[in-house]
Design a protein around this motif. Sequence first.
Motif, mmCIF file in Angstrom:
data_model
loop_
_atom_site.group_PDB
_atom_site.id
_atom_site.type_symbol
_atom_site.label_atom_id
_atom_site.label_comp_id
_atom_site.label_asym_id
_atom_site.label_seq_id
_atom_site.Cartn_x
_atom_site.Cartn_y
_atom_site.Cartn_z
ATOM 1 N N MET A 1 23.310 -19.225 14.897
ATOM 2 C CA MET A 1 22.423 -19.206 16.038
ATOM 3 C C MET A 1 21.120 -18.526 15.608
ATOM 4 S SD MET A 1 23.293 -17.904 19.897
ATOM 5 C CE MET A 1 24.984 -18.297 19.640
ATOM 6 N N GLY A 2 20.001 -19.133 16.004
ATOM 7 C CA GLY A 2 18.714 -18.588 15.603
ATOM 8 C C GLY A 2 17.676 -18.690 16.712
ATOM 9 N N ILE A 3 16.543 -18.072 16.488
ATOM 10 C CA ILE A 3 15.432 -18.107 17.434
ATOM 11 C C ILE A 3 15.028 -19.564 17.689
ATOM 12 C CG2 ILE A 3 13.038 -17.364 17.853
ATOM 13 C CD1 ILE A 3 14.918 -15.003 17.769
ATOM 14 N N SER A 4 14.712 -19.889 18.912
ATOM 15 C CA SER A 4 14.297 -21.217 19.391
ATOM 16 C C SER A 4 15.444 -22.219 19.492
ATOM 17 C CB SER A 4 13.194 -21.815 18.514
ATOM 18 O OG SER A 4 12.057 -20.993 18.560
ATOM 19 N N GLU A 5 16.648 -21.810 19.174
ATOM 20 C CA GLU A 5 17.804 -22.704 19.287
ATOM 21 C C GLU A 5 18.228 -22.823 20.752
ATOM 22 O OE1 GLU A 5 22.375 -23.005 17.612
ATOM 23 O OE2 GLU A 5 20.918 -21.779 16.563
ATOM 24 N N LYS A 6 18.625 -24.026 21.156
ATOM 25 C CA LYS A 6 19.119 -24.269 22.514
ATOM 26 C C LYS A 6 20.564 -23.792 22.613
ATOM 27 C CE LYS A 6 15.474 -26.503 23.980
ATOM 28 N NZ LYS A 6 14.570 -25.934 24.940
ATOM 29 N N VAL A 7 20.869 -23.091 23.716
ATOM 30 C CA VAL A 7 22.211 -22.549 23.922
ATOM 31 C C VAL A 7 22.649 -22.767 25.367
ATOM 32 C CG1 VAL A 7 22.074 -20.755 22.154
ATOM 33 C CG2 VAL A 7 21.266 -20.255 24.451
ATOM 34 N N LYS A 8 23.957 -22.694 25.563
ATOM 35 C CA LYS A 8 24.530 -22.629 26.899
ATOM 36 C C LYS A 8 24.775 -21.153 27.182
ATOM 37 C CE LYS A 8 25.361 -26.911 28.312
ATOM 38 N NZ LYS A 8 24.912 -27.427 29.579
ATOM 39 N N ILE A 9 24.440 -20.718 28.414
ATOM 40 C CA ILE A 9 24.572 -19.315 28.802
ATOM 41 C C ILE A 9 25.693 -19.200 29.832
ATOM 42 C CG2 ILE A 9 23.363 -17.305 29.699
ATOM 43 C CD1 ILE A 9 20.710 -18.860 29.044
ATOM 44 N N SER A 10 26.601 -18.267 29.607
ATOM 45 C CA SER A 10 27.788 -18.100 30.438
ATOM 46 C C SER A 10 27.457 -17.716 31.879
ATOM 47 C CB SER A 10 28.679 -17.009 29.836
ATOM 48 O OG SER A 10 29.741 -16.695 30.706
ATOM 49 N N PRO A 11 28.222 -18.265 32.832
ATOM 50 C CA PRO A 11 28.040 -17.872 34.231
ATOM 51 C C PRO A 11 28.389 -16.404 34.475
ATOM 52 C CG PRO A 11 29.792 -19.528 34.008
ATOM 53 C CD PRO A 11 29.189 -19.321 32.660
ATOM 54 N N GLU A 12 29.099 -15.786 33.545
ATOM 55 C CA GLU A 12 29.427 -14.370 33.685
ATOM 56 C C GLU A 12 28.184 -13.486 33.677
ATOM 57 O OE1 GLU A 12 32.823 -12.790 31.511
ATOM 58 O OE2 GLU A 12 33.356 -14.855 31.015
ATOM 59 N N ILE A 13 27.121 -13.940 33.031
ATOM 60 C CA ILE A 13 25.894 -13.134 33.029
ATOM 61 C C ILE A 13 24.782 -13.740 33.881
ATOM 62 C CG2 ILE A 13 26.375 -11.983 30.848
ATOM 63 C CD1 ILE A 13 24.387 -13.834 29.504
ATOM 64 N N THR A 14 24.885 -15.037 34.220
ATOM 65 C CA THR A 14 23.833 -15.665 35.024
ATOM 66 C C THR A 14 24.125 -15.602 36.514
ATOM 67 O OG1 THR A 14 24.833 -17.868 34.966
ATOM 68 C CG2 THR A 14 23.286 -17.311 33.187
ATOM 69 N N GLY A 15 25.403 -15.497 36.874
ATOM 70 C CA GLY A 15 25.775 -15.522 38.280
ATOM 71 C C GLY A 15 25.810 -16.930 38.860
ATOM 72 N N GLN A 16 25.621 -17.943 38.032
ATOM 73 C CA GLN A 16 25.657 -19.334 38.474
ATOM 74 C C GLN A 16 27.103 -19.830 38.494
ATOM 75 O OE1 GLN A 16 22.669 -20.975 39.331
ATOM 76 N NE2 GLN A 16 21.881 -18.900 39.052
ATOM 77 N N ASP A 17 27.303 -21.034 39.045
ATOM 78 C CA ASP A 17 28.647 -21.617 39.105
ATOM 79 C C ASP A 17 29.091 -22.217 37.782
ATOM 80 O OD1 ASP A 17 28.933 -20.959 41.783
ATOM 81 O OD2 ASP A 17 28.057 -22.854 42.461
ATOM 82 N N ASP A 18 28.127 -22.590 36.934
ATOM 83 C CA ASP A 18 28.440 -23.268 35.676
ATOM 84 C C ASP A 18 27.520 -22.727 34.581
ATOM 85 O OD1 ASP A 18 29.774 -24.997 34.021
ATOM 86 O OD2 ASP A 18 28.953 -26.829 34.892
ATOM 87 N N TRP A 19 27.819 -23.095 33.341
ATOM 88 C CA TRP A 19 26.972 -22.704 32.218
ATOM 89 C C TRP A 19 25.602 -23.351 32.376
ATOM 90 C CZ3 TRP A 19 28.715 -20.053 27.630
ATOM 91 C CH2 TRP A 19 30.039 -19.624 27.703
ATOM 92 N N ILE A 20 24.530 -22.624 32.036
ATOM 93 C CA ILE A 20 23.184 -23.192 32.094
ATOM 94 C C ILE A 20 22.598 -23.239 30.680
ATOM 95 C CG2 ILE A 20 22.792 -22.426 34.459
ATOM 96 C CD1 ILE A 20 20.974 -20.212 33.304
ATOM 97 N N THR A 21 21.569 -24.047 30.514
ATOM 98 C CA THR A 21 20.926 -24.203 29.214
ATOM 99 C C THR A 21 19.730 -23.275 29.103
ATOM 100 O OG1 THR A 21 21.583 -26.518 29.190
ATOM 101 C CG2 THR A 21 19.861 -25.890 27.661
ATOM 102 N N GLY A 22 19.550 -22.712 27.917
ATOM 103 C CA GLY A 22 18.408 -21.855 27.653
ATOM 104 C C GLY A 22 18.006 -21.941 26.195
ATOM 105 N N GLU A 23 17.000 -21.164 25.850
ATOM 106 C CA GLU A 23 16.499 -21.122 24.478
ATOM 107 C C GLU A 23 16.505 -19.675 23.993
ATOM 108 O OE1 GLU A 23 12.321 -21.958 22.144
ATOM 109 O OE2 GLU A 23 12.796 -23.176 23.896
ATOM 110 N N VAL A 24 17.049 -19.455 22.811
ATOM 111 C CA VAL A 24 17.119 -18.108 22.247
ATOM 112 C C VAL A 24 15.705 -17.606 21.953
ATOM 113 C CG1 VAL A 24 17.938 -16.707 20.311
ATOM 114 C CG2 VAL A 24 19.390 -18.522 21.233
#
Length: 60
Positions: free
Chosen positions: A1-24
């Motif tokens: 995993m590196g800077i500018s890489e696309k990742v899925k972010i866990s709902p455990e830290i986002t508070g959302q219902d599902d994983w969301i997409t982000g960029e490192v």
Amino acid sequence: MGISEKVKISPEITGQDDWITGEVIDIEKNPFNGIVISAKDAFGRIFFDKEKYFIPLEEA
């Protein structure tokens, strides 16, 4: 995993219902928590926590 890489972010830290997409945006070697990832989503929100809460988009 590196800077500018696309990742899925866990709902455990986002508070959302599902994983969301982000960029490192930062990777920190924390002596107490190990590797800490910071990622920004499409709305500009920044989430950071231990590496286990982020999955590279290719693996998701």
